[in-house]
Design a protein around this motif. Structure first.
Motif, short mmCIF file in Angstrom:
data_model
loop_
_atom_site.label_atom_id
_atom_site.label_comp_id
_atom_site.label_asym_id
_atom_site.label_seq_id
_atom_site.Cartn_x
_atom_site.Cartn_y
_atom_site.Cartn_z
N HIS A 123 -10.43 0.21 -2.60
CA HIS A 123 -11.52 -0.74 -2.87
C HIS A 123 -11.64 -1.79 -1.75
CE1 HIS A 123 -11.82 0.67 -7.06
NE2 HIS A 123 -10.50 0.70 -7.03
N CYS A 124 -10.81 -1.64 -0.72
CA CYS A 124 -10.72 -2.71 0.30
C CYS A 124 -11.42 -2.30 1.59
CB CYS A 124 -9.24 -3.03 0.58
SG CYS A 124 -9.03 -4.25 1.88
N ILE A 131 -7.55 -12.69 1.58
CA ILE A 131 -7.69 -11.40 0.88
C ILE A 131 -9.12 -11.18 0.42
CG2 ILE A 131 -6.85 -10.01 -1.05
CD1 ILE A 131 -4.19 -11.51 -0.67
N ALA A 132 -9.80 -12.22 -0.04
CA ALA A 132 -11.21 -12.06 -0.44
C ALA A 132 -12.04 -11.58 0.75
CB ALA A 132 -11.75 -13.37 -1.00
N ASN A 133 -11.72 -12.09 1.95
CA ASN A 133 -12.42 -11.62 3.16
C ASN A 133 -12.05 -10.18 3.48
OD1 ASN A 133 -14.16 -13.48 5.04
ND2 ASN A 133 -12.75 -14.83 3.96
N ARG A 134 -10.76 -9.86 3.38
CA ARG A 134 -10.33 -8.50 3.71
C ARG A 134 -10.94 -7.47 2.76
NH1 ARG A 134 -3.89 -9.36 5.30
NH2 ARG A 134 -4.31 -10.12 7.41
N ILE A 135 -10.91 -7.78 1.47
CA ILE A 135 -11.46 -6.83 0.49
C ILE A 135 -12.95 -6.64 0.71
CG2 ILE A 135 -11.88 -6.40 -1.97
CD1 ILE A 135 -9.37 -7.97 -2.62
N GLY A 136 -13.62 -7.72 1.14
CA GLY A 136 -15.07 -7.64 1.32
C GLY A 136 -15.83 -8.39 0.24
N TRP A 137 -15.13 -9.27 -0.48
CA TRP A 137 -15.79 -10.04 -1.52
C TRP A 137 -16.57 -11.21 -0.94
CZ3 TRP A 137 -11.35 -10.50 -5.71
CH2 TRP A 137 -11.23 -9.26 -6.37
N THR A 138 -16.25 -11.59 0.28
CA THR A 138 -16.94 -12.69 0.95
C THR A 138 -16.82 -12.50 2.45
OG1 THR A 138 -17.11 -15.11 1.17
CG2 THR A 138 -14.91 -14.20 1.00
N HIS A 170 0.83 -7.99 9.19
CA HIS A 170 1.39 -6.73 8.70
C HIS A 170 1.12 -6.46 7.23
CE1 HIS A 170 3.29 -6.90 12.55
NE2 HIS A 170 4.09 -7.90 12.22
N PRO A 171 -0.14 -6.41 6.81
CA PRO A 171 -0.44 -6.01 5.43
C PRO A 171 0.02 -4.57 5.18
CG PRO A 171 -2.44 -6.10 6.77
CD PRO A 171 -1.35 -6.69 7.59
N GLN A 172 0.51 -4.34 3.96
CA GLN A 172 1.10 -3.03 3.63
C GLN A 172 0.04 -2.12 3.00
OE1 GLN A 172 4.50 -2.63 4.44
NE2 GLN A 172 4.05 -4.62 5.37
N CYS A 173 -0.96 -1.75 3.78
CA CYS A 173 -2.08 -0.97 3.23
C CYS A 173 -1.63 0.36 2.65
CB CYS A 173 -3.15 -0.74 4.29
SG CYS A 173 -3.83 -2.27 4.96
N LYS A 174 -0.59 0.98 3.25
CA LYS A 174 -0.14 2.30 2.75
C LYS A 174 0.32 2.22 1.30
CE LYS A 174 1.23 4.49 7.03
NZ LYS A 174 2.34 4.62 7.95
N SER A 218 -11.10 -3.53 4.46
CA SER A 218 -10.25 -3.65 5.66
C SER A 218 -9.05 -2.72 5.63
CB SER A 218 -9.74 -5.09 5.80
OG SER A 218 -10.78 -5.99 5.70
N ALA A 219 -8.96 -1.86 4.63
CA ALA A 219 -7.77 -1.02 4.48
C ALA A 219 -7.52 -0.22 5.76
CB ALA A 219 -7.94 -0.08 3.30
N PHE A 220 -6.28 -0.22 6.19
CA PHE A 220 -5.79 0.57 7.33
C PHE A 220 -6.42 0.15 8.67
CE2 PHE A 220 -5.60 3.21 3.49
CZ PHE A 220 -4.23 3.34 3.38
N SER A 221 -7.11 -0.98 8.70
CA SER A 221 -7.72 -1.40 9.96
C SER A 221 -6.74 -2.25 10.78
CB SER A 221 -9.02 -2.17 9.71
OG SER A 221 -8.76 -3.31 8.94
N PHE A 222 -5.55 -2.44 10.27
CA PHE A 222 -4.57 -3.27 10.99
C PHE A 222 -3.55 -2.43 11.73
CE2 PHE A 222 -6.20 -5.51 7.36
CZ PHE A 222 -6.54 -6.74 7.87
#
Ligand code: SF4
Length: 209
Positions: free
Chosen positions: A201-202, A143-150, A190-194, A204-208
């Motif tokens: 703030h993420c 999740i830290a990678n997906r959000i963009g924190w690292t 299957h992350p639940q971005c919706k 990677s949102a909706f990129s899956f």
């Protein structure tokens, strides 16, 4: 990047997030955390009641052999290695720390079978000293990678990146918050971005989809 907003939203979304290992004292926390490597907390929680009943403190565990320990933890991965580490760890507690768990990162990571991740869990959740580091597991990594924190993959580098941006008072909570978020909303597949409250703030949102 509004890290504080993300932490606030995660706290509102997962108000009950906390360590899911069962323990009654810091020695039990240390043992349970050592056992949880490459295993699930549920599997560890099933095994530890009988283990703790038989070996309730460092002295009894130090007096045991690895073979004595194996039957109690056989349902957990890497049980041969872990049983040896537990006995060696308990012996060192008895010999060098008067049979107590030391409240220091340096002393904890000097114990057999105890790495920085385990030590962080014990410092933060046992001693409530949360300024030594951030526990990085598979959920935190993802999740830290997906959000963009690292953009890092190794736990030690991810921990450093997170320690730079996350306020010290949240270093213990952030692990449990990201684990809760990973289990409920942002699993590996299957992350639940919706329905994700931090999607704005993420990175990677909706990129899956
Ligand atoms: S927006 Fe999607 S990828 Fe980002 S944290 Fe939420 S569920 Fe995970």
């Amino acid at each position: 990047m509004d890290v504080e907003s993300v932490i606030r939203i995660l706290k509102e979304t997962h108000p009950d997030s906390k360590i899911s290992l069962d323990f009654r004292n810091i020695f039990e926390l240390l043992v349970a955390t050592m056992l949880s490597a490459q295993s699930t907390d549920q599997m560890v929680n099933k095994a530890t009641p009988s283990l703790f009943a038989a070996y309730p403190d460092p002295q009894t565990m130090a007096d045991a052999t690895a073979e004595d320990i194996v039957p109690y933890i056989k349902s957990i991965g890497l049980y041969n290695t872990k049983s040896k580490s537990l006995v060696k760890m308990a012996k060192l507690l008895v010999e060098e720390h008067n049979g107590t768990v030391p409240a220091s990162m340096k002393a904890l990571t000097a114990l057999p079978g105890v790495g920085r991740k385990t030590a962080n869990v014990v410092m933060g959740n046992g001693f409530k000293i949360g300024d030594t580091g951030i526990t990085v597991d598979t959920h935190v990594t993802r999740i830290a990678n997906r959000i963009g924190w690292t953009t890092e993959k190794s736990a030690i580098k991810i921990e450093k990146d997170l320690m730079r941006i996350i306020p010290e008072e949240d270093w213990v909570d952030i692990t449990h918050l990201l684990i809760s978020h990973g289990r409920t909303i942002c699993p590996a597949r299957h992350p639940q971005c919706k329905s994700c409250p931090i999607s704005s703030h993420c990175e990677s949102a909706f990129s899956f989809q």
